[in-house]
Design a protein around this motif. Structure first.
Motif, PDB file in Angstrom:
ATOM      1  N   LYS A  50      49.962  40.826  29.074  1.00  0.00           N
ATOM      2  CA  LYS A  50      51.379  40.433  29.113  1.00  0.00           C
ATOM      3  C   LYS A  50      52.249  41.499  29.978  1.00  0.00           C
ATOM      4  O   LYS A  50      53.463  41.611  29.941  1.00  0.00           O
ATOM      5  CB  LYS A  50      52.190  40.796  27.571  1.00  0.00           C
ATOM      6  CG  LYS A  50      51.531  39.776  26.604  1.00  0.00           C
ATOM      7  CD  LYS A  50      52.157  40.025  25.178  1.00  0.00           C
ATOM      8  CE  LYS A  50      51.405  39.272  24.242  1.00  0.00           C
ATOM      9  NZ  LYS A  50      51.584  39.555  22.882  1.00  0.00           N
ATOM     10  N   VAL A  51      51.539  41.661  31.076  1.00  0.00           N
ATOM     11  CA  VAL A  51      52.251  42.268  32.300  1.00  0.00           C
ATOM     12  C   VAL A  51      52.548  41.138  33.032  1.00  0.00           C
ATOM     13  O   VAL A  51      51.739  40.145  33.431  1.00  0.00           O
ATOM     14  CB  VAL A  51      51.230  43.346  32.969  1.00  0.00           C
ATOM     15  CG1 VAL A  51      51.923  43.668  34.172  1.00  0.00           C
ATOM     16  CG2 VAL A  51      50.844  44.340  32.011  1.00  0.00           C
ATOM     17  N   ILE A  52      53.860  41.227  33.730  1.00  0.00           N
ATOM     18  CA  ILE A  52      54.426  40.178  34.529  1.00  0.00           C
ATOM     19  C   ILE A  52      53.707  39.968  35.793  1.00  0.00           C
ATOM     20  O   ILE A  52      53.231  40.979  36.549  1.00  0.00           O
ATOM     21  CB  ILE A  52      55.914  40.531  34.789  1.00  0.00           C
ATOM     22  CG1 ILE A  52      56.749  40.570  33.635  1.00  0.00           C
ATOM     23  CG2 ILE A  52      56.488  39.344  35.652  1.00  0.00           C
ATOM     24  CD1 ILE A  52      58.087  41.175  33.668  1.00  0.00           C
ATOM     25  N   ILE A  53      53.169  38.994  36.074  1.00  0.00           N
ATOM     26  CA  ILE A  53      52.814  38.350  37.457  1.00  0.00           C
ATOM     27  C   ILE A  53      53.807  37.770  38.172  1.00  0.00           C
ATOM     28  O   ILE A  53      54.139  38.198  39.316  1.00  0.00           O
ATOM     29  CB  ILE A  53      51.676  37.511  37.322  1.00  0.00           C
ATOM     30  CG1 ILE A  53      50.620  37.887  36.479  1.00  0.00           C
ATOM     31  CG2 ILE A  53      51.239  36.629  38.380  1.00  0.00           C
ATOM     32  CD1 ILE A  53      49.404  36.753  36.182  1.00  0.00           C
ATOM     33  N   ILE A  74      50.612  32.527  29.787  1.00  0.00           N
ATOM     34  CA  ILE A  74      49.687  33.528  29.953  1.00  0.00           C
ATOM     35  C   ILE A  74      48.755  33.214  30.966  1.00  0.00           C
ATOM     36  O   ILE A  74      47.850  31.997  30.601  1.00  0.00           O
ATOM     37  CB  ILE A  74      49.366  34.198  28.779  1.00  0.00           C
ATOM     38  CG1 ILE A  74      50.447  34.752  27.917  1.00  0.00           C
ATOM     39  CG2 ILE A  74      48.024  35.214  29.089  1.00  0.00           C
ATOM     40  CD1 ILE A  74      50.102  35.401  26.528  1.00  0.00           C
ATOM     41  N   ALA A  75      48.324  33.364  32.193  1.00  0.00           N
ATOM     42  CA  ALA A  75      47.371  33.218  33.094  1.00  0.00           C
ATOM     43  C   ALA A  75      46.203  33.782  32.878  1.00  0.00           C
ATOM     44  O   ALA A  75      46.068  34.961  33.564  1.00  0.00           O
ATOM     45  CB  ALA A  75      48.170  33.284  34.448  1.00  0.00           C
ATOM     46  N   THR A  76      45.429  33.472  32.046  1.00  0.00           N
ATOM     47  CA  THR A  76      44.303  34.035  31.620  1.00  0.00           C
ATOM     48  C   THR A  76      42.994  33.291  32.481  1.00  0.00           C
ATOM     49  O   THR A  76      41.842  33.975  32.607  1.00  0.00           O
ATOM     50  CB  THR A  76      43.776  33.589  30.067  1.00  0.00           C
ATOM     51  OG1 THR A  76      43.674  32.384  29.852  1.00  0.00           O
ATOM     52  CG2 THR A  76      44.771  34.120  29.392  1.00  0.00           C
ATOM     53  N   GLU A  81      42.158  40.363  41.157  1.00  0.00           N
ATOM     54  CA  GLU A  81      42.508  40.172  42.532  1.00  0.00           C
ATOM     55  C   GLU A  81      43.402  39.116  42.801  1.00  0.00           C
ATOM     56  O   GLU A  81      44.409  39.044  43.512  1.00  0.00           O
ATOM     57  CB  GLU A  81      41.237  40.064  43.355  1.00  0.00           C
ATOM     58  CG  GLU A  81      41.415  39.933  45.054  1.00  0.00           C
ATOM     59  CD  GLU A  81      40.343  39.891  45.745  1.00  0.00           C
ATOM     60  OE1 GLU A  81      40.314  40.449  46.832  1.00  0.00           O
ATOM     61  OE2 GLU A  81      39.096  39.399  45.385  1.00  0.00           O
ATOM     62  N   GLN A  82      43.147  37.822  42.091  1.00  0.00           N
ATOM     63  CA  GLN A  82      44.123  36.718  42.213  1.00  0.00           C
ATOM     64  C   GLN A  82      45.506  36.952  41.603  1.00  0.00           C
ATOM     65  O   GLN A  82      46.270  36.533  42.108  1.00  0.00           O
ATOM     66  CB  GLN A  82      43.489  35.425  41.364  1.00  0.00           C
ATOM     67  CG  GLN A  82      42.076  34.795  42.112  1.00  0.00           C
ATOM     68  CD  GLN A  82      41.312  33.901  41.268  1.00  0.00           C
ATOM     69  OE1 GLN A  82      41.326  33.848  40.265  1.00  0.00           O
ATOM     70  NE2 GLN A  82      41.118  32.631  41.950  1.00  0.00           N
ATOM     71  N   VAL A  83      45.435  37.784  40.517  1.00  0.00           N
ATOM     72  CA  VAL A  83      46.808  38.213  39.975  1.00  0.00           C
ATOM     73  C   VAL A  83      47.551  39.064  40.968  1.00  0.00           C
ATOM     74  O   VAL A  83      48.737  38.551  40.997  1.00  0.00           O
ATOM     75  CB  VAL A  83      46.401  38.905  38.813  1.00  0.00           C
ATOM     76  CG1 VAL A  83      47.737  39.762  38.126  1.00  0.00           C
ATOM     77  CG2 VAL A  83      46.115  38.068  37.439  1.00  0.00           C
ATOM     78  N   ARG A  84      47.003  39.846  41.698  1.00  0.00           N
ATOM     79  CA  ARG A  84      47.648  40.591  42.572  1.00  0.00           C
ATOM     80  C   ARG A  84      47.999  39.833  43.936  1.00  0.00           C
ATOM     81  O   ARG A  84      49.096  39.969  44.147  1.00  0.00           O
ATOM     82  CB  ARG A  84      46.609  41.649  43.138  1.00  0.00           C
ATOM     83  CG  ARG A  84      46.485  42.819  42.098  1.00  0.00           C
ATOM     84  CD  ARG A  84      45.518  43.863  42.613  1.00  0.00           C
ATOM     85  NE  ARG A  84      45.193  44.952  41.800  1.00  0.00           N
ATOM     86  CZ  ARG A  84      46.062  46.073  41.427  1.00  0.00           C
ATOM     87  NH1 ARG A  84      47.091  46.209  42.074  1.00  0.00           N
ATOM     88  NH2 ARG A  84      45.488  46.923  40.550  1.00  0.00           N
ATOM     89  N   ALA A  85      47.284  38.799  44.197  1.00  0.00           N
ATOM     90  CA  ALA A  85      47.452  38.164  45.360  1.00  0.00           C
ATOM     91  C   ALA A  85      48.775  36.996  45.045  1.00  0.00           C
ATOM     92  O   ALA A  85      49.641  36.908  45.889  1.00  0.00           O
ATOM     93  CB  ALA A  85      46.296  37.466  45.930  1.00  0.00           C
ATOM     94  N   PHE A  86      48.524  36.612  43.694  1.00  0.00           N
ATOM     95  CA  PHE A  86      49.530  35.732  43.287  1.00  0.00           C
ATOM     96  C   PHE A  86      51.002  36.220  43.144  1.00  0.00           C
ATOM     97  O   PHE A  86      52.000  35.466  43.616  1.00  0.00           O
ATOM     98  CB  PHE A  86      49.176  34.861  42.122  1.00  0.00           C
ATOM     99  CG  PHE A  86      50.212  33.845  41.385  1.00  0.00           C
ATOM    100  CD1 PHE A  86      50.343  32.793  42.476  1.00  0.00           C
ATOM    101  CD2 PHE A  86      50.990  34.182  40.352  1.00  0.00           C
ATOM    102  CE1 PHE A  86      51.507  31.860  41.883  1.00  0.00           C
ATOM    103  CE2 PHE A  86      51.650  33.042  39.911  1.00  0.00           C
ATOM    104  CZ  PHE A  86      51.951  32.013  40.652  1.00  0.00           C
TER     105      PHE A  86
END
Length: 142
Positions: A50-53, A74-76, A81-86
Motif C-alpha cells: 500500500k505504498v504509493i507508486i 494495487i499493482a501486484t 524494479e518495475q515499480v521504481r521505473a513506473f
C-alpha cells in the motif's frame, strides 16, 4: 493484460513513498478542484504494501478535501524494479506533451460554465477565443 480491480481504501491506509522525487505541493489545489468538479476518476496506484507508486498529489488533494476513502489500484503484477521505473516514467512522460493551440482554443471555446483557472489555466482576454464572444480566454499556465 492484468484485470484492474479498483478498491476503496481509507486515506490513512495509504503510505506515501518516502523517496518520491516529485515535489507536488503546487499541484494540490488544482487536483483538489478537479476532484471536486469531476469526482475521483483516476485511482491511486499502490504496491502490495500500500505504498504509493503513482498518486501522491491525488492523496494530498484528497486529504485537503477531507475525503476518508479514495479509489486505489494495487499493482501486484510489477517487480520492485518495475515499480521504481513506473514511478519515474508515469511522472516524466506527461512533460513531453505539448498543446495543439488551435484545438485547445476550440475546446476552451465550448466550455462556458466551468472555470478552468481552477485547474491551472489562467485568464487572458486578448486572443481569437475572446473575439468569438468568449469572455475569458484560458491559457495553460506553467
Amino acid at each position: 493484460m492484468v484485470e484492474m480491480n479498483i478498491i476503496e481504501l481509507g486515506i490513512d491506509e495509504i503510505i506515501p513513498y518516502e523517496n518520491n522525487p516529485r515535489r507536488n505541493e503546487k499541484a494540490v489545489d488544482a487536483v483538489a478542484n478537479s476532484i471536486k468538479e469531476f469526482g475521483f476518476k483516476n485511482p491511486i496506484i499502490l504496491d502490495a504494501d500500500k505504498v504509493i507508486i503513482s498518486g501522491h498529489t491525488r492523496r494530498l488533494a484528497a486529504i485537503k478535501l477531507g475525503l476518508e476513502k479514495v479509489p486505489c489500484y494495487i499493482a501486484t503484477d510489477l517487480s520492485e524494479e518495475q515499480v521504481r521505473a513506473f514511478r519515474l516514467a508515469d511522472n516524466r512522460v506527461a512533460s513531453f506533451a505539448v498543446w495543439d493551440e488551435k484545438k485547445l482554443k476550440d475546446e476552451i471555446a465550448n466550455i462556458n460554465d466551468i472555470d478552468l483557472s481552477d485547474f491551472g489555466f489562467k485568464k487572458d482576454t486578448i486572443d481569437d477565443t475572446a473575439k468569438k464572444g468568449i469572455q475569458n480566454k484560458i491559457l495553460f499556465s506553467n
